[in-house]
Design a protein around this motif. Sequence first.
Motif, mmCIF file in Angstrom:
data_model
loop_
_atom_site.group_PDB
_atom_site.id
_atom_site.type_symbol
_atom_site.label_atom_id
_atom_site.label_comp_id
_atom_site.label_asym_id
_atom_site.label_seq_id
_atom_site.Cartn_x
_atom_site.Cartn_y
_atom_site.Cartn_z
ATOM 1 N N LEU A 104 1.128 -1.264 -0.146
ATOM 2 C CA LEU A 104 -0.120 -0.020 0.394
ATOM 3 C C LEU A 104 0.342 0.791 -0.182
ATOM 4 O O LEU A 104 0.672 2.312 -0.554
ATOM 5 N N LYS A 105 2.218 1.496 0.794
ATOM 6 C CA LYS A 105 2.631 2.598 0.816
ATOM 7 C C LYS A 105 3.168 2.749 -0.551
ATOM 8 O O LYS A 105 3.637 4.478 -1.283
ATOM 9 N N SER A 106 3.709 1.677 -0.917
ATOM 10 C CA SER A 106 4.826 1.492 -2.424
ATOM 11 C C SER A 106 3.388 1.890 -4.073
ATOM 12 O O SER A 106 3.894 2.801 -4.424
ATOM 13 N N ARG A 107 2.019 1.474 -3.423
ATOM 14 C CA ARG A 107 1.117 2.378 -4.265
ATOM 15 C C ARG A 107 0.633 3.344 -4.363
ATOM 16 O O ARG A 107 0.765 4.810 -4.924
ATOM 17 N N LEU A 108 0.507 3.903 -2.348
ATOM 18 C CA LEU A 108 1.005 5.363 -2.200
ATOM 19 C C LEU A 108 1.466 6.279 -2.886
ATOM 20 O O LEU A 108 0.882 7.500 -3.231
ATOM 21 N N GLY A 109 3.047 5.839 -2.981
ATOM 22 C CA GLY A 109 4.098 6.968 -3.797
ATOM 23 C C GLY A 109 4.059 6.561 -5.005
ATOM 24 O O GLY A 109 4.155 7.950 -5.866
ATOM 25 N N ALA A 110 3.920 5.822 -5.631
ATOM 26 C CA ALA A 110 3.258 5.882 -7.370
ATOM 27 C C ALA A 110 1.880 6.259 -7.539
ATOM 28 O O ALA A 110 2.296 7.334 -8.407
ATOM 29 N N ALA A 111 0.881 6.782 -6.212
ATOM 30 C CA ALA A 111 -0.175 7.835 -7.143
ATOM 31 C C ALA A 111 -0.018 9.163 -6.624
ATOM 32 O O ALA A 111 0.044 10.174 -7.313
ATOM 33 N N ARG A 112 0.799 8.783 -5.801
ATOM 34 C CA ARG A 112 1.167 10.607 -5.651
ATOM 35 C C ARG A 112 2.029 11.300 -6.672
ATOM 36 O O ARG A 112 2.168 12.436 -7.398
ATOM 37 N N ALA A 113 3.119 10.614 -6.903
ATOM 38 C CA ALA A 113 3.854 10.559 -8.503
ATOM 39 C C ALA A 113 3.364 10.968 -9.457
ATOM 40 O O ALA A 113 3.487 11.599 -9.729
ATOM 41 N N ARG A 114 2.108 9.895 -9.704
ATOM 42 C CA ARG A 114 0.910 10.227 -10.863
ATOM 43 C C ARG A 114 0.682 11.688 -11.031
ATOM 44 O O ARG A 114 0.921 12.590 -11.410
ATOM 45 N N VAL A 115 0.116 12.034 -9.522
ATOM 46 C CA VAL A 115 -0.427 13.377 -9.283
ATOM 47 C C VAL A 115 0.284 14.520 -9.375
ATOM 48 O O VAL A 115 0.133 15.993 -10.151
ATOM 49 N N ASP A 116 1.468 13.898 -9.047
ATOM 50 C CA ASP A 116 2.822 15.583 -9.597
ATOM 51 C C ASP A 116 2.784 15.730 -10.744
ATOM 52 O O ASP A 116 3.027 17.140 -11.031
ATOM 53 N N ALA A 117 3.178 14.515 -11.129
ATOM 54 C CA ALA A 117 3.475 14.718 -12.685
ATOM 55 C C ALA A 117 2.253 15.307 -13.446
ATOM 56 O O ALA A 117 2.535 16.031 -13.971
ATOM 57 N N LEU A 118 1.298 15.579 -13.248
ATOM 58 C CA LEU A 118 -0.255 15.024 -13.361
ATOM 59 C C LEU A 118 0.083 17.270 -13.632
ATOM 60 O O LEU A 118 -0.625 17.978 -14.793
ATOM 61 N N LEU A 119 0.366 17.638 -12.112
ATOM 62 C CA LEU A 119 -0.062 19.321 -11.954
ATOM 63 C C LEU A 119 1.364 19.778 -12.218
ATOM 64 O O LEU A 119 0.786 20.980 -12.988
ATOM 65 N N GLU A 120 2.778 18.711 -12.860
ATOM 66 C CA GLU A 120 3.486 19.890 -13.584
ATOM 67 C C GLU A 120 3.477 20.219 -14.778
ATOM 68 O O GLU A 120 3.531 21.302 -15.389
ATOM 69 N N ARG A 121 2.623 19.329 -15.694
ATOM 70 C CA ARG A 121 1.285 19.322 -16.886
ATOM 71 C C ARG A 121 0.703 20.598 -17.285
ATOM 72 O O ARG A 121 0.796 20.730 -18.089
#
Length: 85
Positions: free
Chosen positions: A45-62
């Motif tokens: 779950l921690k790994s999935r949360l980290g991946a989800a956060r990274a995806r959200v941050d990447a979307l915000l950067e776009r």
Amino acid sequence: MSDLTQIDQITERVERLLVRYEELMRTNALLNQQVDTLTQERDSLKSRLGAARARVDALLERLPQEAGSSTVKPAFKTAASRGEA
């Protein structure tokens, strides 16, 4: 006679203690399995949360930048940005 009765009582108590010991050992093994399972689930779950956060941050950067704002801040602080491992 009283010595034999006392020995019988001690024998019975030792046998009950052995049964209880075996029960506790089985319970302990089951609890250790549960701890291992929950630890694996937590790590996943921690790994999935980290991946989800990274995806959200990447979307915000776009996203296009707002007027008057020089940079887009990440939505969530990741463990790396907080200095955690």
